[in-house]
Motif scaffolding. Structure first.
Motif, PDB file in Angstrom:
ATOM      1  N   MET B 153      47.503  48.845  37.441  1.00 33.22           N
ATOM      2  CA  MET B 153      47.555  48.305  38.781  1.00 33.22           C
ATOM      3  C   MET B 153      48.414  47.050  38.765  1.00 33.22           C
ATOM      4  O   MET B 153      48.210  46.157  37.952  1.00 33.22           O
ATOM      5  CB  MET B 153      46.151  47.972  39.268  1.00 33.22           C
ATOM      6  CG  MET B 153      46.131  47.647  40.742  1.00 33.22           C
ATOM      7  SD  MET B 153      44.506  47.118  41.272  1.00 33.22           S
ATOM      8  CE  MET B 153      44.524  45.441  40.694  1.00 33.22           C
ATOM      9  N   VAL B 155      50.082  44.130  41.433  1.00 29.10           N
ATOM     10  CA  VAL B 155      50.135  43.618  42.798  1.00 29.10           C
ATOM     11  C   VAL B 155      51.378  42.740  42.923  1.00 29.10           C
ATOM     12  O   VAL B 155      51.635  41.893  42.069  1.00 29.10           O
ATOM     13  CB  VAL B 155      48.870  42.787  43.133  1.00 29.10           C
ATOM     14  CG1 VAL B 155      48.963  42.244  44.560  1.00 29.10           C
ATOM     15  CG2 VAL B 155      47.626  43.637  42.963  1.00 29.10           C
ATOM     16  N   SER B 164      49.668  40.185  40.101  1.00 31.09           N
ATOM     17  CA  SER B 164      48.580  40.622  39.233  1.00 31.09           C
ATOM     18  C   SER B 164      49.059  41.812  38.412  1.00 31.09           C
ATOM     19  O   SER B 164      49.839  42.638  38.890  1.00 31.09           O
ATOM     20  CB  SER B 164      47.361  40.974  40.100  1.00 31.09           C
ATOM     21  OG  SER B 164      46.551  41.893  39.421  1.00 31.09           O
ATOM     22  N   SER B 166      47.392  44.512  35.589  1.00 31.90           N
ATOM     23  CA  SER B 166      46.125  44.904  34.955  1.00 31.90           C
ATOM     24  C   SER B 166      46.298  45.171  33.458  1.00 31.90           C
ATOM     25  O   SER B 166      47.417  45.371  32.982  1.00 31.90           O
ATOM     26  CB  SER B 166      45.581  46.158  35.639  1.00 31.90           C
ATOM     27  OG  SER B 166      46.333  47.286  35.228  1.00 31.90           O
ATOM     28  N   VAL B 235      51.768  53.347  46.192  1.00 32.37           N
ATOM     29  CA  VAL B 235      51.714  51.950  46.612  1.00 32.37           C
ATOM     30  C   VAL B 235      50.893  51.843  47.886  1.00 32.37           C
ATOM     31  O   VAL B 235      51.058  52.628  48.819  1.00 32.37           O
ATOM     32  CB  VAL B 235      53.141  51.402  46.866  1.00 32.37           C
ATOM     33  CG1 VAL B 235      53.080  49.942  47.314  1.00 32.37           C
ATOM     34  CG2 VAL B 235      53.979  51.532  45.612  1.00 32.37           C
ATOM     35  N   GLU B 237      49.402  49.022  50.878  1.00 38.49           N
ATOM     36  CA  GLU B 237      49.773  47.744  51.461  1.00 38.49           C
ATOM     37  C   GLU B 237      48.537  47.111  52.057  1.00 38.49           C
ATOM     38  O   GLU B 237      47.696  47.794  52.626  1.00 38.49           O
ATOM     39  CB  GLU B 237      50.804  48.004  52.567  1.00 38.49           C
ATOM     40  CG  GLU B 237      51.261  46.752  53.249  1.00 38.49           C
ATOM     41  CD  GLU B 237      52.069  47.069  54.502  1.00 38.49           C
ATOM     42  OE1 GLU B 237      52.121  48.258  54.899  1.00 38.49           O
ATOM     43  OE2 GLU B 237      52.625  46.137  55.085  1.00 38.49           O
ATOM     44  N   ILE B 245      50.676  42.028  50.914  1.00 36.73           N
ATOM     45  CA  ILE B 245      50.805  42.281  49.479  1.00 36.73           C
ATOM     46  C   ILE B 245      50.867  43.791  49.269  1.00 36.73           C
ATOM     47  O   ILE B 245      50.369  44.564  50.078  1.00 36.73           O
ATOM     48  CB  ILE B 245      49.650  41.681  48.645  1.00 36.73           C
ATOM     49  CG1 ILE B 245      48.303  42.256  49.104  1.00 36.73           C
ATOM     50  CG2 ILE B 245      49.653  40.165  48.695  1.00 36.73           C
ATOM     51  CD1 ILE B 245      47.192  41.976  48.128  1.00 36.73           C
ATOM     52  N   THR B 247      50.089  46.826  46.505  1.00 37.54           N
ATOM     53  CA  THR B 247      49.404  47.161  45.264  1.00 37.54           C
ATOM     54  C   THR B 247      49.931  48.506  44.764  1.00 37.54           C
ATOM     55  O   THR B 247      49.861  49.502  45.476  1.00 37.54           O
ATOM     56  CB  THR B 247      47.885  47.259  45.492  1.00 37.54           C
ATOM     57  OG1 THR B 247      47.458  46.042  46.102  1.00 37.54           O
ATOM     58  CG2 THR B 247      47.157  47.452  44.174  1.00 37.54           C
TER      59      THR B 247
END
Lengths: 204, 499
Positions: B153, B155, B164, B166, B235, B237, B245, B247
């Motif tokens: 993941m 971000v 971010s 993961s 993706v 939103e 953002i 993700t």
């Protein structure tokens, strides 16, 4: 010849039956032909000196089934199995079912007539092992004997190699030696000799 | 003290705007004397503790404070009294009228005139704590999910900067989170995407026209070491504090791709095997069909030669020679056919001892990948401690693949969909069974199912099962079909345990 043997022929192909009976008669013997196994089973008494030339691949009842049926009915006569397919397991099955010999089609007159002569000498029983074959068998090394058993069982080299714990290449070398020592011109001939000498496939 | 109390108490609760304001405050407010007497409380404070105002004013600090929280409060209060601090805030528990503790945040300060009253602003923090606990729980749950799924993941913000990254992403891309956070996400992709990614985001922000958001696509990722690998990127939103953002969930498709490649390979092999089997069958048929007339020719010629010899009449020497040569040529033709058969039968097969369970598991996995296997329960019953069985693995897997695919197709419109694959041993044979809960075989087809060109499918040549049969019989086994008790079909085939 006063006591002319009668050779029975069971084959579904008419030309094969006809040509075989001509060949047999040209060698001074009598012949009687049947187009199917049922036809053969339907006939009455059997002459004294006789043998049966039996095709394997036939519709309805195959040659192998006829062998089983004959064993069930107690019909005793030497049988030469003829097959168009050089299939070792099939040959082994035929020999085990009571055939005294098997021959690949097409064959030379010599081969067939010799086989008939051998069969006539050993009615209803497997031909006694030729002492020469026994002698050749005795010349095989233990490993060659093991490889022979696999050949007679119709196993591919890889299987023999796996079971014996050697490489397939080594098996090939042993095979060549076995053929040479046994003076066999083909795999079928080797199988025939081995079975005649009492070598049991799978007893390795 | 008495003065203060009377002052407040004396005021008309309805006429004094400050009083109304005091009571209307959503937050609890209390005044207390240094000795712990409660001097005044507002509505919110009363409501918080479940008492009437009069009840509370008859009580003292000790009566309403949780005994465990009192010492700390007293210590801070002492510092306040000593002038060390202007005010203090602590979390503590009051005791509700019902006896239940009420968690609150209390900010206390002094009002020094005429005597030092303590004024406390009291906030109910139960809801906050509850929300916090829920938040922590859901965060922990989310983290455990994110740790467990192999998907990475990532971000990013509106400018494409990574916010971010993961642990799975670290593993997948070879970067530590610290290395990439704050960097542009385009470093995770190869050219030409790398150069264009900023404009992708720009275009999306401008047009709101999604090209990948909410869709998911197979794209290529680039690892830290420069290596490329296939990824499936989806993706989502969301808006966070007024900004957008994005993700990204990233799935490494390397293994799946190779599985699909393996299927393609296997399908290629199947075609090859099919062609060979057809050739083999044709070879066998040819050998038999041609051997018969050839045998007859040879026999006739040889019989003729013998008859001529026996007739003791002059035969032109060329005649005997011609017949001899004709017989030799017919025999030669027989040899050619025999060699062809041997070549087809032995040449291309690769038999060796194989682990049956592995063979089944692989075949099942391959058959199920990419198949319409949704809603199908698969039961594979393996038999431990089976000896290796000699086989051509590719061919046997083709048979299994064929039977499993057939089973899956048969169940396409069934309510109950159970695919069962079982291994068993019986009379020195290995038996493999593939059963389905489909509609079963029409009786007119069941009888000659293994003949070529028999099919129940709208598409397909109907050679699959005849090839399966050739393969199994070439292995010394048998293939058969039966009705499955309770509906459906069972296909079973055997292989000799010992060659």
């Amino acid at each position: 010849m006063a006591d002319n043997p009668t050779i029975f022929i069971v084959d579904d192909d008419e030309a094969v039956r006809d040509s075989l009976s001509m060949l047999i008669e040209s060698a001074g013997m009598k012949s009687q032909t049947f187009g199917s196994c049922r036809e053969f089973l339907a006939r009455r008494a059997l002459p004294q000196r006789t043998c049966l030339l039996l095709d394997v691949h036939m519709p309805e009842m195959s040659g192998l089934q006829l062998l089983d049926e004959m064993a069930k009915r107690g019909i005793k006569l030497p049988v030469i199995v003829m097959t168009g397919q050089a299939d070792v397991p099939l040959a082994v099955r035929a020999m085990k079912a009571g055939a005294v010999d098997f021959i690949e089609k097409p064959f030379t007159d010599e081969l067939m007539l010799d086989a008939i002569q051998r069969a006539l000498k050993a009615p209803a029983a497997k031909s006694p092992a030729d002492p020469a074959i026994k002698e050749r068998l005795a010349q095989l090394s233990p490993r060659e004997h093991e490889v022979l058993l696999h050949m007679v069982a119709g196993n591919p080299n890889k299987v023999a190699a796996y079971n014996l714990g050697i490489s397939p290449r080594t098996v090939e070398i042993h095979r060549a030696r076995v053929m040479e020592k046994m003076a066999a011109r083909s795999l079928s001939e080797l199988v025939r000799m081995a079975l005649a000498a009492g070598v049991e496939p799978g007893s390795g | 003290m008495a003065e203060g109390k009377s002052n407040l108490a004396a005021q008309d609760a309805t006429s004094d705007p400050y009083r109304r304001l005091f009571d209307a405050a959503a937050i609890g407010i209390k005044w207390s004397a240094p000795d712990g007497r409660l001097v005044e409380v507002n509505h919110s404070f009363c409501a918080l503790l479940g008492f009437e105002r009069a009840d509370l004013l008859a009580r003292r600090y000790d009566d309403i404070t949780h005994p465990e929280d009192a010492p700390e409060d007293r210590r801070q209060f002492a510092r306040l009294m000593a002038g060390e601090i202007p005010s203090y805030t602590i979390e503590k528990r009051y005791i509700h009228k019902s006896g239940e503790p009420v968690r609150v945040r209390v900010t206390s300060s002094l009002m020094k005139s005429p005597i030092p009253y303590r004024i406390s602003i009291v906030e109910d923090v139960r809801a906050y704590h509850q929300a916090e606990r829920v938040r922590q729980e859901s965060e922990a749950r989310l983290r455990s999910i994110l740790d467990a799924v192999p998907d990475a993941m990532i971000v990013i913000g509106e400018r494409g900067l990574i916010e971010s990254f993961s642990p799975s992403a670290e593993k997948m891309f070879g970067y530590a989170a610290g290395e990439v956070i704050g960097q542009n996400v385009k470093i995770l992709m190869p050219e030409p995407y790398r150069a264009q990614h900023d404009s992708y985001i720009g275009r999306y922000l401008e047009t709101s026209e999604p090209h990948i958001i909410g869709i998911g696509r197979l794209v290529t990722g680039q690892r830290k070491d420069g290596g490329l690998f296939p990824i499936e990127l989806s993706v989502g939103e969301s808006k966070l504090e007024g900004r957008r953002i994005f993700t990204g969930f990233v799935r490494d498709m390397t293994e799946r791709e190779s599985a699909e490649r393996r299927i393609e390979e296997l399908q290629g092999e199947l075609t090859h095997v099919a062609r060979l089997s057809e050739l083999g069958q044709m070879g066998a048929a040819l050998a038999h069909e041609l051997n018969q007339p050839l045998s007859a020719i040879v026999n006739y010629l040889q019989a003729g030669r013998r008859i001529l010899q026996a007739a003791e009449m002059p035969v032109p020497p060329r005649v005997a020679e011609t017949m001899e040569k004709a017989a030799a040529q017919a025999e030669r033709a027989g040899q050619v056919i025999r060699r062809l058969r041997e070549f087809v039968a032995r040449g291309e097969t690769d038999r060796r001892p194989e682990n049956v369970n592995t063979v089944i598991e692989e075949a099942a996995a391959l058959a199920l990948i990419g198949a319409k296997s949704a809603g199908i329960t698969t039961r594979i019953t393996l038999r431990p401690n089976l000896p290796p069985v000699v086989m051509d693995k590719v061919q046997i897997q083709q048979v299994l693949l064929n039977l499993i695919r057939n089973a899956l197709e048969a169940m396409e419109s069934s309510e109950e969909r159970i695919l069962a694959i079982e291994a068993a041993t019986k009379d020195g044979m290995l038996e493999l069974r593939v059963s389905d809960t489909g509609p079963g075989l029409p009786p007119e087809v069941a009888g000659n199912l293994f003949q070529p060109f028999i099919t129940t499918k709208s598409r397909g040549m109907g050679v699959g099962l005849s090839i399966c049969r050739s393969i199994i019989e070439a292995h010394g086994g048998r293939i058969s079909t039966a009705k499955r008790p309770g509906g459906g079909t069972v296909f079973a085939f055997t292989l000799p345990l010992e060659a």
